[in-house]
Design an enzyme around this catalytic site. Structure first.
Site, PDB file in Angstrom:
ATOM      1  N   HIS A  56       2.143 -31.414 -19.478  1.00 14.29           N
ATOM      2  CA  HIS A  56       1.603 -32.708 -19.926  1.00 14.29           C
ATOM      3  C   HIS A  56       0.611 -32.526 -21.070  1.00 14.29           C
ATOM      4  O   HIS A  56       0.585 -33.310 -22.022  1.00 14.29           O
ATOM      5  CB  HIS A  56       0.884 -33.418 -18.773  1.00 14.29           C
TER       6      HIS A  56
ATOM      7  N   HIS B 122       2.521 -26.889 -14.753  1.00 11.27           N
ATOM      8  CA  HIS B 122       2.980 -28.284 -14.730  1.00 11.27           C
ATOM      9  C   HIS B 122       2.055 -29.146 -15.592  1.00 11.27           C
ATOM     10  O   HIS B 122       2.518 -29.945 -16.421  1.00 11.27           O
ATOM     11  CB  HIS B 122       2.991 -28.790 -13.289  1.00 11.27           C
ATOM     12  N   GLU B 123       0.748 -28.969 -15.392  1.00 11.09           N
ATOM     13  CA  GLU B 123      -0.208 -29.764 -16.168  1.00 11.09           C
ATOM     14  C   GLU B 123      -0.215 -29.373 -17.638  1.00 11.09           C
ATOM     15  O   GLU B 123      -0.467 -30.210 -18.502  1.00 11.09           O
ATOM     16  CB  GLU B 123      -1.608 -29.629 -15.563  1.00 11.09           C
TER      17      GLU B 123
END
Length: 448
Positions: free
Chosen positions: A32, A28-29
């Site tokens: 980003h 998920h990170e």
């Protein structure tokens, strides 16, 4: 197997859940991090977890690390909050505490920015780049979910009904009355029993027409209530023809994923009258086309969305399940503790083949990623959806200014949303604590 091995397998299942959760958070990170790096934003930290740092290593200008509490993660980007507008006076009076909190967050976001790095700040990016960065995390979870679902559906396959009889129903009982009727005491046998159908019979033809699979058999029987059918079965290597007259029965309406279809207003299951013979068929895993994983993910996203919309009601249900002795909803929300417990139960269940256990665990991890992705799209800070909503508002302000030939507005001051961030964070922590407690004292029993 000995109880010791079962305990070890249970622990392995829990570890798999934790590893899967950590990997999901890490990816998920990454969702980003990658666009932030591509857009030249300086990222001082990429961290998995919260609390004290257990390990870290600096690579280039970014510190990568693991923290003690593996219940989340973050990347820090310089300039998450824009500088204060020129001429803006500080708040005072009753809002002094809030003003201090806002300015401290703004300072922490901007204190390490060098003069030559202003163009590398998050707030200075075009709106579309901010949207890409903040949507990257949830999108990564949804892509991961599709991949995991694809592994299960197209690799392991999913259980599908065959045309081989597994067991017989002794009588006709409407699905919406199954809790009220004792099938062992019924006086009128089901059409399957009356016709002499037996477990192990393989249905090969109906009225002389070769069947193509279970959907063909099911559709023909459902449309033939009260109409005699000549059903040809393969029994002991020889074909036998049975005359069966399907009875009228009331069943639940289901979608293509076997979920009950509910009425729009009352939420009760929709039913319909169909032909009923009264036999159950065997189940075999069959591989599905890749498009099925995409379709299933889309449907599951909708289901998670419905859970989120009804979250206040579900929080009350969880409270009642934890403190008032109410029955736990098996389809309701659960915490990471609940997911870990179920994963452990599946891993330790020796009666289930290893492949089926692996497929079930992968399905749980895929479902977890859908939940992570959709939850993070809620348009409230500190969730990704809050940053996405702020970028959209900023974009609309600039669009209307340009449309009405007004001077470009200043940066949308997301720092002023810090009080909302604090309130939402407290609510999320309280809800998480409640769910963890309920999963400990009144867990969902996946294998019951």
């Amino acid at each position: 197997m000995t109880p010791v091995i079962s305990v070890l397998l249970f622990i392995v299942g829990i570890l798999l859940a934790l590893i899967g959760l950590a990997a999901s958070i890490a990816l998920h990170e990454v969702g980003h991090l990658v666009p932030a790096k591509l857009f030249k934003v300086r990222v001082p930290q990429y961290m998995i977890g919260f609390g004290p740092t257990l390990w870290s290593k600096r690579i280039g200008e970014t510190e990568y690390g693991l923290k003690a509490i593996p219940l989340g993660g973050y990347i820090s980007m310089i300039g998450m909050f824009p500088p204060k507008h020129r001429g803006e006076a500080p708040r005072d009076g009753g809002t002094g505490f809030l003003n201090t909190m806002i300015e401290e967050a703004r300072s922490a976001s901007n204190e390490s920015i060098e003069p030559h790095e202003v163009d590398r700040t998050f707030y200075n990016l075009p709106v579309w780049k901010r949207l890409v960065i903040m949507a990257g995390g949830p999108l990564m979870n949804l892509v991961l979910a599709v991949i995991l679902f694809l592994i299960v559906f197209s690799g392991f396959g999913i259980f599908q009904s065959t045309t081989t009889v597994d067991a017989l129903a002794q009588c006709v009982v409407a699905q919406n009355q199954q809790d009220e009727v004792d099938a062992s005491t019924c006086s009128t046998p089901s059409p399957a029993v009356a016709a002499g159908m037996q477990p192990g019979d393989e249905i090969v033809a109906i009225d002389g027409r070769t069947v193509t699979g279970w959907p063909d058999v099911s559709a023909t029987i459902a449309a033939s209530a009260g109409v005699p059918l000549e059903i040809t079965v393969l029994r002991g290597g020889a074909e036998t023809t049975l005359t069966v007259t399907p009875a009228v029965n009331t069943v639940y309406q289901r979608d293509e994923f076997t979920n009950q279809i509910l009425e729009d207003d009352a939420g009760n299951p929709l039913t319909k009258e169909v032909g009923f013979v009264g036999f159950y068929v065997t189940q075999e895993r069959q591989q599905m086309p890749p498009a099925y994983a995409l379709e299933f993910t889309g449907r599951y996203i909708g289901q998670v969305g419905q859970i989120i919309i009804s979250m206040p009601e579900r929080v009350v249900d969880m409270w009642n399940a934890g403190f008032m002795g109410a029955e736990r909803d098996p389809n309701g929300p659960m915490s990471v503790v609940g997911v870990g417990r179920i994963t452990g139960e599946v891993a330790a269940e020796q009666s289930i083949p290893v492949g089926d256990r692996a497929a079930t665990i992968i399905m749980l991890l895929a479902s977890l990623n859908v939940a992570l992705g959709v939850m993070n799209l809620i348009p409230l800070p500190p969730l990704d959806g809050g940053h996405i909503a702020a970028a959209i508002v900023d974009g609309l302000r600039r669009m209307f200014a340009k449309l009405f030939r007004r001077p470009p507005p200043g940066y949308f001051d997301t720092a002023k949303l810090i009080p909302v961030t604090m309130v939402v964070s407290v609510l999320l922590m309280a809800m998480t604590a409640l769910f963890v407690y309920v999963d400990l004292v009144n867990p969902v029993r996946f294998l019951e």
